[in-house]
Design an enzyme around this catalytic site. Structure first.
Site, PDB file in Angstrom:
ATOM      1  N   HIS A 128      58.486  63.337  51.338  1.00 50.89           N
ATOM      2  CA  HIS A 128      57.683  63.850  50.223  1.00 50.89           C
ATOM      3  C   HIS A 128      57.738  62.892  49.039  1.00 50.89           C
ATOM      4  CE1 HIS A 128      56.130  67.256  47.664  1.00 50.89           C
ATOM      5  NE2 HIS A 128      56.704  66.501  46.723  1.00 50.89           N
ATOM      6  N   GLU A 129      58.937  62.484  48.658  1.00 48.73           N
ATOM      7  CA  GLU A 129      59.097  61.594  47.506  1.00 48.73           C
ATOM      8  C   GLU A 129      58.579  60.187  47.813  1.00 48.73           C
ATOM      9  OE1 GLU A 129      59.773  62.474  44.564  1.00 48.73           O
ATOM     10  OE2 GLU A 129      60.227  64.551  45.083  1.00 48.73           O
ATOM     11  N   HIS A 134      54.881  60.056  47.253  1.00 52.37           N
ATOM     12  CA  HIS A 134      54.521  59.921  45.831  1.00 52.37           C
ATOM     13  C   HIS A 134      54.601  58.456  45.411  1.00 52.37           C
ATOM     14  CE1 HIS A 134      54.075  64.095  44.921  1.00 52.37           C
ATOM     15  NE2 HIS A 134      55.344  64.406  45.036  1.00 52.37           N
TER      16      HIS A 134
END
Length: 211
Positions: A17-18, A21
């Site tokens: 997820h990170e 980003h």
């Protein structure tokens, strides 16, 4: 045993997820995460002791819904070429990654249970992957600062209204705590989670609670 299976999937999912980003920001012109060495899957670069280890462990011991987070990847929004559009794009990249991981796990689970139904450990790992990534996607898409959904919603608001809305992020943790403690947050995400999860259960053909 369940926690031993669960924790690596949680760590991988929040790191993915990170990473998403940071990678999306890199593609849009901001190399902050890259320069800080965060564009990789090395757990030591992403693990947050509280959010990635302690909170999931305590929730597991309390038999509560499991959740966690990694260290947020730094993004300098002023360096994004597309302004508000790129902010929304970078914000959506995280939940989108969790959605794609969930869909991949659903398809692999369906294949495995059809052709190798005795692979219980593999099926449990896939089931946890589905559950964890569905939770991460649904939670992060809630439009409450500082969650990703707030920056996505801000893109569709008039610029002045969006600025005032995003200014609430400084109180984001407090707002989230109030929503969680009062049960409002649960009432927001539970219907969406249950609806999507029921569709998945019907597709893979496994009774609820089987794993």
């Amino acid at each position: 045993m369940d926690f031993i299976l669960f924790l690596p999937i949680l760590i991988f999912s929040v790191i993915a997820h990170e990473f998403a980003h940071g990678y999306a920001a890199f593609r849009c012109g901001d190399d902050t995460a890259y320069l800080l060495g965060r564009l990789n899957f090395n757990p030591l670069k992403h693990i947050d002791l509280i959010g990635t280890v302690i909170v999931p462990l305590v929730l597991f011991m309390l038999n509560a819904p499991l959740f966690g987070w990694a260290k947020p990847v730094p993004v300098n929004y002023y360096r994004l070429r597309g302004g508000r559009k790129d902010i929304a794009y970078v914000s959506f990249a995280g939940p989108l990654t969790n959605i794609l991981l969930m869909l991949a796990a659903v398809l692999i689970f369906k294949f495995t249970i059809t052709f190798a139904p005795g692979s219980l450990i593999a099926l449990k790992l896939l089931f946890y992957t589905i559950m964890i990534n569905l939770v991460l996607a649904v939670v992060n898409l809630v439009p409450v600062p500082p969650l990703d959904g707030s920056k996505i919603l801000a893109y569709f608001l008039p610029q002045q209204a969006a600025a005032k809305y995003l200014s609430l992020e400084r109180y984001g943790f407090l707002i989230l705590m109030v929503l969680v403690v009062t049960g409002i947050f649960g009432r927001i995400i539970t219907p969406a989670f249950n609806f999507i999860f029921s569709l998945i259960i019907n597709f893979i053909g496994v009774p609820y609670g089987a794993y």
